[in-house]
Design a protein around this motif. Structure first.
Motif, PDB file in Angstrom:
ATOM      1  N   UNK A 187     -17.600 -15.940 -31.893  1.00 51.80           N
ATOM      2  CA  UNK A 187     -17.166 -15.214 -33.086  1.00 51.80           C
ATOM      3  C   UNK A 187     -18.001 -15.593 -34.304  1.00 51.80           C
ATOM      4  N   UNK A 188     -18.462 -16.840 -34.377  1.00 48.04           N
ATOM      5  CA  UNK A 188     -19.213 -17.310 -35.541  1.00 48.04           C
ATOM      6  C   UNK A 188     -20.644 -16.806 -35.556  1.00 48.04           C
ATOM      7  N   UNK A 189     -21.121 -16.223 -34.459  1.00 50.63           N
ATOM      8  CA  UNK A 189     -22.497 -15.743 -34.415  1.00 50.63           C
ATOM      9  C   UNK A 189     -22.607 -14.394 -35.112  1.00 50.63           C
ATOM     10  N   UNK A 190     -23.760 -14.133 -35.741  1.00 51.69           N
ATOM     11  CA  UNK A 190     -23.938 -12.832 -36.401  1.00 51.69           C
ATOM     12  C   UNK A 190     -24.073 -11.705 -35.391  1.00 51.69           C
ATOM     13  N   UNK A 191     -23.832 -10.489 -35.845  1.00 57.90           N
ATOM     14  CA  UNK A 191     -23.965  -9.331 -34.965  1.00 57.90           C
ATOM     15  C   UNK A 191     -22.669  -8.546 -34.896  1.00 57.90           C
ATOM     16  N   UNK A 192     -22.803  -7.294 -34.542  1.00 57.75           N
ATOM     17  CA  UNK A 192     -21.647  -6.418 -34.469  1.00 57.75           C
ATOM     18  C   UNK A 192     -21.069  -6.407 -33.066  1.00 57.75           C
ATOM     19  N   UNK A 193     -19.818  -5.955 -33.025  1.00 56.74           N
ATOM     20  CA  UNK A 193     -19.206  -5.723 -31.719  1.00 56.74           C
ATOM     21  C   UNK A 193     -19.887  -4.519 -31.065  1.00 56.74           C
ATOM     22  N   UNK A 194     -20.068  -4.601 -29.773  1.00 51.94           N
ATOM     23  CA  UNK A 194     -20.674  -3.476 -29.069  1.00 51.94           C
ATOM     24  C   UNK A 194     -19.678  -2.912 -28.050  1.00 51.94           C
ATOM     25  N   UNK A 195     -19.904  -1.679 -27.693  1.00 52.95           N
ATOM     26  CA  UNK A 195     -19.047  -1.049 -26.683  1.00 52.95           C
ATOM     27  C   UNK A 195     -19.496  -1.505 -25.298  1.00 52.95           C
ATOM     28  N   UNK A 196     -18.588  -2.086 -24.500  1.00 53.08           N
ATOM     29  CA  UNK A 196     -18.988  -2.556 -23.173  1.00 53.08           C
ATOM     30  C   UNK A 196     -19.371  -1.390 -22.270  1.00 53.08           C
ATOM     31  N   UNK A 197     -20.203  -1.613 -21.277  1.00 49.44           N
ATOM     32  CA  UNK A 197     -20.543  -0.560 -20.310  1.00 49.44           C
ATOM     33  C   UNK A 197     -19.304  -0.107 -19.542  1.00 49.44           C
ATOM     34  N   UNK A 198     -19.420   1.054 -18.930  1.00 48.08           N
ATOM     35  CA  UNK A 198     -18.279   1.641 -18.222  1.00 48.08           C
ATOM     36  C   UNK A 198     -17.782   0.733 -17.104  1.00 48.08           C
ATOM     37  N   UNK A 199     -18.710   0.094 -16.381  1.00 53.20           N
ATOM     38  CA  UNK A 199     -18.306  -0.785 -15.277  1.00 53.20           C
ATOM     39  C   UNK A 199     -17.423  -1.918 -15.776  1.00 53.20           C
ATOM     40  N   UNK A 200     -17.802  -2.497 -16.878  1.00 58.70           N
ATOM     41  CA  UNK A 200     -17.019  -3.597 -17.441  1.00 58.70           C
ATOM     42  C   UNK A 200     -15.651  -3.101 -17.895  1.00 58.70           C
ATOM     43  N   UNK A 201     -15.616  -1.952 -18.562  1.00 59.16           N
ATOM     44  CA  UNK A 201     -14.335  -1.401 -19.022  1.00 59.16           C
ATOM     45  C   UNK A 201     -13.397  -1.113 -17.859  1.00 59.16           C
ATOM     46  N   UNK A 202     -13.946  -0.583 -16.782  1.00 58.79           N
ATOM     47  CA  UNK A 202     -13.104  -0.267 -15.615  1.00 58.79           C
ATOM     48  C   UNK A 202     -12.518  -1.530 -15.005  1.00 58.79           C
ATOM     49  N   UNK A 203     -13.364  -2.543 -14.776  1.00 52.89           N
ATOM     50  CA  UNK A 203     -12.881  -3.781 -14.171  1.00 52.89           C
ATOM     51  C   UNK A 203     -11.932  -4.522 -15.104  1.00 52.89           C
ATOM     52  N   UNK A 204     -12.263  -4.519 -16.382  1.00 52.39           N
ATOM     53  CA  UNK A 204     -11.399  -5.161 -17.361  1.00 52.39           C
ATOM     54  C   UNK A 204     -10.044  -4.451 -17.409  1.00 52.39           C
ATOM     55  N   UNK A 205     -10.083  -3.131 -17.480  1.00 48.44           N
ATOM     56  CA  UNK A 205      -8.835  -2.373 -17.501  1.00 48.44           C
ATOM     57  C   UNK A 205      -8.025  -2.561 -16.234  1.00 48.44           C
ATOM     58  N   UNK A 206      -8.695  -2.632 -15.085  1.00 52.49           N
ATOM     59  CA  UNK A 206      -7.990  -2.843 -13.819  1.00 52.49           C
ATOM     60  C   UNK A 206      -7.281  -4.182 -13.804  1.00 52.49           C
ATOM     61  N   UNK A 207      -7.924  -5.192 -14.360  1.00 48.37           N
ATOM     62  CA  UNK A 207      -7.294  -6.517 -14.432  1.00 48.37           C
ATOM     63  C   UNK A 207      -6.056  -6.483 -15.325  1.00 48.37           C
ATOM     64  N   UNK A 208      -6.157  -5.824 -16.465  1.00 44.56           N
ATOM     65  CA  UNK A 208      -5.022  -5.742 -17.384  1.00 44.56           C
ATOM     66  C   UNK A 208      -3.865  -4.964 -16.759  1.00 44.56           C
ATOM     67  N   UNK A 209      -4.188  -3.830 -16.123  1.00 46.16           N
ATOM     68  CA  UNK A 209      -3.143  -3.017 -15.480  1.00 46.16           C
ATOM     69  C   UNK A 209      -2.454  -3.807 -14.375  1.00 46.16           C
ATOM     70  N   UNK A 210      -3.243  -4.532 -13.585  1.00 44.13           N
ATOM     71  CA  UNK A 210      -2.664  -5.328 -12.498  1.00 44.13           C
ATOM     72  C   UNK A 210      -1.742  -6.413 -13.043  1.00 44.13           C
ATOM     73  N   UNK A 211      -2.177  -7.051 -14.140  1.00 43.23           N
ATOM     74  CA  UNK A 211      -1.345  -8.098 -14.738  1.00 43.23           C
ATOM     75  C   UNK A 211      -0.032  -7.519 -15.254  1.00 43.23           C
ATOM     76  N   UNK A 212      -0.106  -6.374 -15.941  1.00 47.04           N
ATOM     77  CA  UNK A 212       1.122  -5.752 -16.452  1.00 47.04           C
ATOM     78  C   UNK A 212       2.029  -5.301 -15.316  1.00 47.04           C
ATOM     79  N   UNK A 213       1.420  -4.788 -14.238  1.00 45.99           N
ATOM     80  CA  UNK A 213       2.227  -4.383 -13.082  1.00 45.99           C
ATOM     81  C   UNK A 213       2.913  -5.582 -12.443  1.00 45.99           C
ATOM     82  N   UNK A 214       2.160  -6.696 -12.365  1.00 46.26           N
ATOM     83  CA  UNK A 214       2.746  -7.901 -11.779  1.00 46.26           C
ATOM     84  C   UNK A 214       3.903  -8.425 -12.612  1.00 46.26           C
ATOM     85  N   UNK A 215       3.827  -8.232 -13.930  1.00 43.03           N
ATOM     86  CA  UNK A 215       4.905  -8.688 -14.797  1.00 43.03           C
ATOM     87  C   UNK A 215       6.139  -7.797 -14.709  1.00 43.03           C
ATOM     88  N   UNK A 216       5.922  -6.513 -14.423  1.00 43.15           N
ATOM     89  CA  UNK A 216       7.044  -5.574 -14.394  1.00 43.15           C
ATOM     90  C   UNK A 216       7.648  -5.396 -13.013  1.00 43.15           C
TER      91      UNK A 216
END
Length: 549
Positions: A187-216
């Motif tokens: 966070x302390x390094x300079x530079x802007x946030x960038x949009x992650x590639x589609x592959x990363x978004x899919x895997x990241x989203x899949x992990x979040x969905x799985x975690x929420x499903x496991x909780x429910x």
């Protein structure tokens, strides 16, 4: 002042949350995740500003002690004193972690950019974070057990041995540092946030969905554990290959936090208390996250090294690129070595450029330099520098070889052949031919780098360089294409190497001459500009071209 207050508030909030949800021994707070903040502040500010390095930890810890004491149904002075004394555990850990990080590295001082160097990343995770966790756990457990013993309280639900209290503390703080400290550094390094590639978004989203499903959904604990373990790794690996530090650490924090929640909340059938489950969950993700941090640093360094090599290739010869890329400044300390130096220069270039105009002149220089550099590299020489309408090459740099002189002479003859190719192309386009002179001398040189970090040049200097330059100038005086010193000629004839002996019988003995700047005469040989074919006489008895003395 604003920064101090912000860090103090953050540390206080995290310490209170750790007390409420991560206490492991009779409501005494484990520093997770506030410990990661303490280490980061000491790394970033500790050397130059102890107030910012330790102040938020001291003040924030004291405020957290007051808040957690007031939260108890029956606040006690003993509890408040214990919580206050435990601030020293965070301070000791932060000082130790920062000291160990600086002790084991010379290229990384504080949270600048460990993400681009695997060595710095490993030092941060191993030396820094582990030193923090060990020292904090050691000091904290000692204080805690001493305080509880004085109050007649048995620690950790019956674990009356020191190790039983020390290990959970160690695990909690180690998880804190490995997840929180790198995220704050990113966070302390300079530079802007960038949009992650589609592959990363899919895997990241899949992990979040799985975690929420496991909780429910009430799934078996082993299913949840396996699902999170299988998903968190690919998500982080994909992020490591295609994101920048800020985004990568954001993905690490979310996936790690969700894994902690899932594993900790739905494993009650194991009959573990919540604090123990949290410790197991931290161990569960500790190896995954630390491995991915090192992977990220390795990928980043690989990209940086490739970019640096491309940039270095524009400035250094191929035989120097790897050395400079690997060692940075390998010749910061000059050293003496034997070498053969070659100078070449286009004849009557000033008059040619006046008649030709800038476009044609630049085209000629590009063709000439490109062709000559190719010949030099083919003979394993080092292109030291371009000199306007000429250049300087060194054979024996960075390391001398037994056939340096022979390769230098062979290169000189090959450069004349390359010039013939250029002239054939020029005459075919109706342009005038050009001629050049080459001077070659062998002797000792001093090898080192000159300039600064922004414009570094590796070169050789000394009498040998000056003599080779003077010999190249003598080509005009004697109407020669090549002028070679006796030292270079004898070394080429007598070297024991597999390099083919060039047509030295084409060289004619000129005589002895006194080069400018030298006190002793130099015996020289030359190749006439019109000598297109080797004369019919033995190599050991070259014909006379012109006498200097």
């Amino acid at each position: 002042m604003v920064g101090f207050l912000v860090w103090t508030a953050l540390y206080c909030v995290l310490a209170v949350l750790a007390h409420n949800y991560g206490a492991i021994a009779n409501d005494i707070t484990v520093l997770w995740p506030a410990g990661g903040v303490a280490l980061y502040l000491m790394l970033r500010y500790g050397r130059a500003n102890l107030v910012m390095g330790l102040g938020p930890t001291l003040v924030g810890g004291l405020l957290a002690a007051i808040i957690t004491s007031l939260q108890k149904d029956q606040p006690t002075l003993g509890f408040f004193i214990t919580e206050t004394l435990l601030i020293s555990a965070a301070v000791a850990g932060a000082v130790s972690g920062a000291a160990m990080s600086r002790l084991f590295t010379q290229n990384w001082d504080g949270p600048k950019d460990p993400f681009s160097h695997p060595r710095s990343m490993v030092i941060l995770l191993a030396a820094g974070c582990e030193a923090f966790a060990f020292m904090s756990a050691l000091v904290g457990t000692t204080i805690l057990r001493g305080s509880l013993a004085l109050r007649g309280i048995e620690p950790l639900g019956g674990a009356n041995d020191f190790i039983g209290s020390f290990i959970p503390w160690l695990i909690g703080d180690l998880a804190s540092c490995i997840m929180v400290t790198p995220a704050l550094i990113a966070w302390s390094q300079p530079g802007r946030w960038e949009r992650p590639p589609a592959t990363v978004l899919i895997l990241w989203g899949l992990t979040i969905v799985t975690a929420l499903a496991a909780l429910s959904v009430n799934l078996p604990a082993m299913v949840e554990n396996a699902a999170m373990l299988l998903l968190i790794g690919p998500a982080l690996a994909a992020a490591a290959f295609s994101t920048r530090p800020r985004m990568f650490c954001a993905i690490v924090l979310t996936t790690a936090s969700l894994t902690l929640i899932v594993v900790g909340s739905h494993n009650s059938d194991a009959n573990f208390e919540l604090p123990i489950l949290l410790l197991l969950a931290q161990l569960y993700i500790l190896t995954v996250t630390s491995t991915q941090f090192v992977l990220y640093a390795t990928v980043a360094e690989s990209r940086r090294s490739a970019a640096e090599r491309i940039n270095l290739a524009r400035h250094f010869s191929p035989n120097m690129v790897e050395l400079v890329a690997r060692l940075g400044r390998p010749f910061a300390k000059p050293r003496k070595l034997p070498a053969t130096v070659l100078f070449c220069d286009i004849r009557n270039f000033t008059g040619f450029s006046e008649k030709a105009g800038p476009e044609e002149t630049m085209e000629l220089l590009r063709d000439f330099h490109k062709a000559m550099a190719k010949v030099i590299f083919a003979h394993h020489g080092t292109l030291d520098r371009f000199l306007g309408d000429g250049l300087m090459a060194v054979f024996g740099m960075p390391e001398p070889r037994g056939d340096d002189a022979r390769r230098a002479l062979a290169c000189g003859f090959a450069m004349l052949e390359a010039l013939d190719e250029i002239n054939r192309s020029r005459t075919g386009r109706g342009l005038p031919e050009i001629a050049m002179g080459i001077g070659i001398h062998k002797g000792d040189v001093m090898l080192g780098d000159i300039g600064g970090e922004q414009a570094l040049a590796i070169t050789v200097v000394g009498d040998t360089v000056n003599a080779a330059s003077r010999l190249q100038v003598l080509c005009r005086t004697h109407g020669a294409a090549i002028v070679v010193s006796r030292e270079a000629l004898e070394a080429a004839r007598n070297c024991d190497a597999s390099t083919a002996l060039p047509a030295l019988d084409r060289l004619s003995h000129i005589g002895r001459t006194l080069l400018r700047g030298r006190s002793q005469e130099t015996e020289i040989w030359g190749l006439a500009l019109t000598a297109s074919a080797p004369p019919q006489q033995p190599a050991g008895e070259p014909q006379s071209l012109a006498r200097s003395t």
